[in-house]
Design an enzyme around this catalytic site. Sequence first.
Site, PDB file in Angstrom:
ATOM      1  N   ILE A   9      -5.898 -13.922   1.475  1.00 50.77           N
ATOM      2  CA  ILE A   9      -4.626 -13.980   2.207  1.00 50.77           C
ATOM      3  C   ILE A   9      -3.477 -14.485   1.338  1.00 50.77           C
ATOM      4  O   ILE A   9      -2.312 -14.211   1.619  1.00 50.77           O
ATOM      5  CB  ILE A   9      -4.766 -14.853   3.479  1.00 50.77           C
ATOM      6  CG1 ILE A   9      -3.582 -14.624   4.435  1.00 50.77           C
ATOM      7  CG2 ILE A   9      -4.937 -16.322   3.130  1.00 50.77           C
ATOM      8  CD1 ILE A   9      -3.755 -15.284   5.788  1.00 50.77           C
ATOM      9  N   GLN A  12      -1.098 -10.759  -3.125  1.00 54.56           N
ATOM     10  CA  GLN A  12      -0.019  -9.821  -2.787  1.00 54.56           C
ATOM     11  C   GLN A  12      -0.299  -9.115  -1.467  1.00 54.56           C
ATOM     12  O   GLN A  12       0.502  -9.179  -0.520  1.00 54.56           O
ATOM     13  CB  GLN A  12       0.122  -8.767  -3.890  1.00 54.56           C
ATOM     14  CG  GLN A  12       1.042  -7.617  -3.508  1.00 54.56           C
ATOM     15  CD  GLN A  12       1.018  -6.453  -4.482  1.00 54.56           C
ATOM     16  OE1 GLN A  12       1.969  -6.223  -5.180  1.00 54.56           O
ATOM     17  NE2 GLN A  12      -0.084  -5.698  -4.511  1.00 54.56           N
ATOM     18  N   ASP A  13      -1.446  -8.449  -1.371  1.00 56.98           N
ATOM     19  CA  ASP A  13      -1.745  -7.665  -0.175  1.00 56.98           C
ATOM     20  C   ASP A  13      -1.946  -8.556   1.044  1.00 56.98           C
ATOM     21  O   ASP A  13      -1.494  -8.228   2.147  1.00 56.98           O
ATOM     22  CB  ASP A  13      -2.999  -6.818  -0.400  1.00 56.98           C
ATOM     23  CG  ASP A  13      -2.763  -5.689  -1.376  1.00 56.98           C
ATOM     24  OD1 ASP A  13      -1.657  -5.598  -1.924  1.00 56.98           O
ATOM     25  OD2 ASP A  13      -3.694  -4.896  -1.597  1.00 56.98           O
ATOM     26  N   ALA A  87     -10.994 -10.833  -4.217  1.00 60.26           N
ATOM     27  CA  ALA A  87     -11.722 -10.237  -5.336  1.00 60.26           C
ATOM     28  C   ALA A  87     -11.274 -10.885  -6.637  1.00 60.26           C
ATOM     29  O   ALA A  87     -10.195 -11.483  -6.712  1.00 60.26           O
ATOM     30  CB  ALA A  87     -11.474  -8.737  -5.413  1.00 60.26           C
ATOM     31  N   SER A  89      -9.817  -9.410  -9.325  1.00 54.00           N
ATOM     32  CA  SER A  89      -9.235  -8.068  -9.314  1.00 54.00           C
ATOM     33  C   SER A  89      -8.608  -7.627 -10.628  1.00 54.00           C
ATOM     34  O   SER A  89      -8.018  -6.551 -10.697  1.00 54.00           O
ATOM     35  CB  SER A  89      -8.179  -7.975  -8.199  1.00 54.00           C
ATOM     36  OG  SER A  89      -7.184  -8.953  -8.397  1.00 54.00           O
ATOM     37  N   TYR A 100     -19.333 -13.267 -12.722  1.00 56.50           N
ATOM     38  CA  TYR A 100     -18.518 -13.777 -11.609  1.00 56.50           C
ATOM     39  C   TYR A 100     -17.886 -12.625 -10.829  1.00 56.50           C
ATOM     40  O   TYR A 100     -17.829 -12.650  -9.599  1.00 56.50           O
ATOM     41  CB  TYR A 100     -17.423 -14.709 -12.131  1.00 56.50           C
ATOM     42  CG  TYR A 100     -16.498 -15.202 -11.046  1.00 56.50           C
ATOM     43  CD1 TYR A 100     -16.908 -16.183 -10.145  1.00 56.50           C
ATOM     44  CD2 TYR A 100     -15.221 -14.667 -10.902  1.00 56.50           C
ATOM     45  CE1 TYR A 100     -16.073 -16.618  -9.134  1.00 56.50           C
ATOM     46  CE2 TYR A 100     -14.376 -15.094  -9.899  1.00 56.50           C
ATOM     47  CZ  TYR A 100     -14.805 -16.075  -9.013  1.00 56.50           C
ATOM     48  OH  TYR A 100     -13.963 -16.496  -8.006  1.00 56.50           O
ATOM     49  N   GLU A 133     -10.183   2.445  -9.190  1.00 57.68           N
ATOM     50  CA  GLU A 133     -10.985   2.232 -10.395  1.00 57.68           C
ATOM     51  C   GLU A 133     -12.406   2.769 -10.224  1.00 57.68           C
ATOM     52  O   GLU A 133     -13.140   2.909 -11.212  1.00 57.68           O
ATOM     53  CB  GLU A 133     -11.020   0.752 -10.759  1.00 57.68           C
ATOM     54  CG  GLU A 133      -9.700   0.200 -11.288  1.00 57.68           C
ATOM     55  CD  GLU A 133      -9.373   0.683 -12.702  1.00 57.68           C
ATOM     56  OE1 GLU A 133     -10.313   0.936 -13.475  1.00 57.68           O
ATOM     57  OE2 GLU A 133      -8.177   0.799 -13.027  1.00 57.68           O
ATOM     58  N   TYR A 155     -15.415  -4.566 -13.181  1.00 59.82           N
ATOM     59  CA  TYR A 155     -14.694  -4.595 -11.905  1.00 59.82           C
ATOM     60  C   TYR A 155     -14.979  -3.333 -11.100  1.00 59.82           C
ATOM     61  O   TYR A 155     -15.325  -3.390  -9.917  1.00 59.82           O
ATOM     62  CB  TYR A 155     -13.191  -4.735 -12.157  1.00 59.82           C
ATOM     63  CG  TYR A 155     -12.338  -4.499 -10.933  1.00 59.82           C
ATOM     64  CD1 TYR A 155     -12.264  -5.453  -9.926  1.00 59.82           C
ATOM     65  CD2 TYR A 155     -11.605  -3.322 -10.782  1.00 59.82           C
ATOM     66  CE1 TYR A 155     -11.480  -5.241  -8.785  1.00 59.82           C
ATOM     67  CE2 TYR A 155     -10.817  -3.105  -9.663  1.00 59.82           C
ATOM     68  CZ  TYR A 155     -10.770  -4.059  -8.667  1.00 59.82           C
ATOM     69  OH  TYR A 155     -10.009  -3.842  -7.550  1.00 59.82           O
ATOM     70  N   LYS A 159     -17.054  -3.047  -7.570  1.00 58.80           N
ATOM     71  CA  LYS A 159     -16.431  -2.454  -6.392  1.00 58.80           C
ATOM     72  C   LYS A 159     -17.209  -1.234  -5.894  1.00 58.80           C
ATOM     73  O   LYS A 159     -17.188  -0.913  -4.702  1.00 58.80           O
ATOM     74  CB  LYS A 159     -14.982  -2.068  -6.701  1.00 58.80           C
ATOM     75  CG  LYS A 159     -14.009  -3.236  -6.689  1.00 58.80           C
ATOM     76  CD  LYS A 159     -13.818  -3.773  -5.284  1.00 58.80           C
ATOM     77  CE  LYS A 159     -12.695  -4.764  -5.181  1.00 58.80           C
ATOM     78  NZ  LYS A 159     -12.471  -5.230  -3.800  1.00 58.80           N
ATOM     79  N   HIS A 185      -0.896  -0.266  -6.139  1.00 56.68           N
ATOM     80  CA  HIS A 185       0.247  -0.553  -5.263  1.00 56.68           C
ATOM     81  C   HIS A 185       0.858  -1.880  -5.693  1.00 56.68           C
ATOM     82  O   HIS A 185       0.172  -2.868  -5.875  1.00 56.68           O
ATOM     83  CB  HIS A 185      -0.166  -0.553  -3.793  1.00 56.68           C
ATOM     84  CG  HIS A 185      -1.415  -1.296  -3.502  1.00 56.68           C
ATOM     85  ND1 HIS A 185      -2.666  -0.828  -3.841  1.00 56.68           N
ATOM     86  CD2 HIS A 185      -1.620  -2.492  -2.900  1.00 56.68           C
ATOM     87  CE1 HIS A 185      -3.578  -1.694  -3.460  1.00 56.68           C
ATOM     88  NE2 HIS A 185      -2.971  -2.721  -2.883  1.00 56.68           N
TER      89      HIS A 185
END
Length: 375
Positions: A9, A12-13, A87, A89, A100, A133, A155, A159, A185
């Site tokens: 939270i 950015q998103d 994440a 990210s 990790y 990705e 990464y 994912k 984004h």
Amino acid sequence: MKKALITGITGQDGSYLVEILLEKGYEVHGIIRRSSSFNTSRLEHLYANQDILNKKMFLHYGDLVDTSNLNRLLEKIGPDEIYNLAAQSHVKVSFEIPDYTAQVDALGTLRFLDAIREVGLKKVKFYQASTSELFGKVREVPQSEKTPFYPRSPYGVAKLYGYWIIVNYREAYDIFACNGILFNHESPRRGETFVTRKITRAASSIVAGLQSTLRLGNLDAKRDWGFAPEYCEGMWKILQHHKADDFVLATGETHTVKEFVELTFAELGVELEWQNSNENEKGIIKNIDFEKAKQLVNYESNRQNYRYNFTTGLKKGDVVVEVDPNYYRPTEVDLLIGNPEKAYKELGWKASTKFEELVKLMIKSDLNKILKRGY
């Protein structure tokens, strides 16, 4: 009132999504990690609103590597919707901390799904922040929900596990779990270590006389860049769909890192030309017009605080962009461009902010921050 739980939270998103959900009347809960330094800067405007904090928005300490914590939070909150945005990210960093990255991005998703099953939240809807990705060494252009995956980083591989465990638990346990395969984004809230913010912040600092050069890796990498708040609205739309499914969110356009650099400097009145190639490529000032940059500055609202002298030290021929091989990835992703047709047809979602508008939004924000603070 629906309850939503957001991991990541403070990112950015996450910060945009909490605003969207509050506007829609949700009670929002967020999981944050304990830190010795403040990590909630993107939520400060919500903290200051006494009608929101601890009335409509609640923050809980937790971590995706702590299974018992996830179980307790799900039992306590009983959310209707979960948005798993947390994440590790950063793609380049994932090569340095692969274990990790896997623990959080891959197994963290599994822990969450298993917690849902153990707690017995049969009607909860789960959104997994997947990524372009996954496509890595692309098998077709553009990339859609049917394109085969070929991740090129720890990464991306982590994912990929997250993607397939969502599909598996959806089919095995009838959990309403969805993957949002979001292409790049960006926004003024993007982390400063990501290439877009690195570019807009460095270019602003160069024009303000606080930095001399911008160092980057692969200038020819192509990405599909959109505006983050629109993609967060897309996340919500995915969970409102009549059935659990996976969706690509993208603009359908691709641009190189070099294009992003050129447009950023152009917004600041600096025209670049390029010399040499590959590791020896340099961006050199061809023309300067600081009057264009001054149009981006919010003088009237911040007149007392601004350090708004543009540098007179810059001149034609100065090198302001250099390639640094240290920023290359061990395995590169050269081209990403998404096909958002399914999201448009089934969700009514479409990216509307153009590439040029996005760059201008970001450079204006960074220029004003740097001129105001003086760093």
